[in-house]
Design an enzyme around this catalytic site. Sequence first.
Site, short mmCIF file in Angstrom:
data_model
loop_
_atom_site.label_atom_id
_atom_site.label_comp_id
_atom_site.label_asym_id
_atom_site.label_seq_id
_atom_site.Cartn_x
_atom_site.Cartn_y
_atom_site.Cartn_z
CG HIS A 78 -0.59 -0.50 2.49
ND1 HIS A 78 0.58 -0.10 3.08
CD2 HIS A 78 -1.17 -1.36 3.36
CE1 HIS A 78 0.69 -0.69 4.26
NE2 HIS A 78 -0.36 -1.46 4.45
CG ASP A 105 -4.81 -2.76 3.31
OD1 ASP A 105 -4.93 -3.70 4.13
OD2 ASP A 105 -4.53 -1.60 3.65
C1 NCD Z 1 -5.32 -3.11 8.45
C2 NCD Z 1 -6.30 -3.92 9.30
O1 NCD Z 1 -7.36 -3.39 9.66
O2 NCD Z 1 -6.02 -5.10 9.53
N1 NCD Z 1 -5.71 -1.72 8.51
C3 NCD Z 1 -5.38 -0.75 7.64
O3 NCD Z 1 -5.66 0.41 7.94
N2 NCD Z 1 -4.81 -0.99 6.47
C4 NCD Z 1 -3.94 -3.33 8.94
C5 NCD Z 1 -2.89 -2.79 8.00
O4 NCD Z 1 -2.65 -3.40 6.92
O5 NCD Z 1 -2.30 -1.78 8.28
ZN ZN Z 2 -0.80 -2.45 6.31
#
Ligand code: NCD
Ligand code: ZN
Length: 401
Positions: free
Chosen positions: A199, A265
């Site tokens: 990301h 993600d």
């Molecule tokens: C992810 C999660 O909720 O598991 N959250 C996020 O904001 N992307 C964890 C992560 O990948 O940082």
């Molecule tokens: Zn992450």
Amino acid sequence: MNLEGKFYYKGEVIEGAIEIEDGKIKRIKKSLSGAKRIKGLILPGAIDLHVHFREPGYEEKEDFYTGTLSAAFGGVTFVMDMPNTAPPVKDIASFQDKLRRVAPKANVDFSLYFMLGENAEILKGINPAFKLYMGETTNAEGGEIRSVENAFISVHAELNECIRKDSKDLKDHDVARPESCEVRAVRKLLGRGKYHIAHVSSIDTVDICKAGGFTCEVTPHHLFLHRDMPIGTYGKVNPPLRAKWMAEKLWEELVNGRIDIVASDHAPHTIEEKEQEFSAAPAGIPEVETYVPIFMYLMKIGKISLHRAMEILMQRPAELVGVKKGKIEEGYDADLIAFNLSDIRKIRAKDLHYKCGWTPYEGFNAIFPHTVIVRGETIVDNYELANERTGKFVRVLGNKF
Ligand code: NCD
Ligand code: ZN
């Protein structure tokens, strides 16, 4: 089962037949008698190297059945699930426990990451896929940098030393976890080994990734959402949504080939959790069912070529971890998705299969697959569930590619 129709084969769309044996593509032919005709455009199933399906431990947000069901309806036929579940996947016992629980519920093929730790050399023999959280984020603490030969290491690049946790709105969240923090984190990895940067939220990060010989991914939310949208906690995510111009720049970097892949993600949280005040609401956005359909719409209106969309959604992610998926070619798994490119629909949360029941993409245009096939087995037929729980665990090869 043998299929015929219009499909993407070695760089062009052809009319032909796909012979399938034992779930694999055996031969591509001009025609095959008795083959089932699939309408529209047939593509390889998408590969998502970054999902959080929350099982075990957080099944109120999502579980492996609903997560993989959502993936299937969104044209994603292989997912890699992150280890920030409870307990975290950090040793053989927690891995086996998770696998035992989730395998019977899987609607698409999947693999599982380990947390990167001191036992990495041992764990790599089981599945050479690791997650390194350099700083804290939802359900994860920061861990130490390690290098592991011939393993795929996906990195959440933010550092605790440049994170402020009490952000009060989306703009402030961007300030509290600035781009410079991500850049600093990736700099720390230079010369330490081979990494995949998850990301990326800044074009400066992309520059350092390139300089370090790392691969990188961008999420749909960093491309299609930005910090000035009126979505409050529903847009809270780590790393944060940035300014609109940055989302546009990241899109350019993706289309011009400097960003390797898109990964969702997919990180669902309940509406109840997201309805808390900003600083208390957990970070994460559900994505897995909507991103391929949004890309198909953008492809249809000419914002991205079919060739590039296929590279970033299917071919390149499969290559990065070394799975025989992501292409319609001899020897590859028969994971196929088919689209009627005239069937443009508005995304509605109520039509999706997430347990959390919401999406930040409400009203976005999308083209969903009408047919989804995993290793020759039809999972979605005419937009309806046809077969469930046929997904299998797949061991990856690491970063040998
Ligand atoms: C992810 C999660 O909720 O598991 N959250 C996020 O904001 N992307 C964890 C992560 O990948 O940082
Ligand atoms: Zn992450």
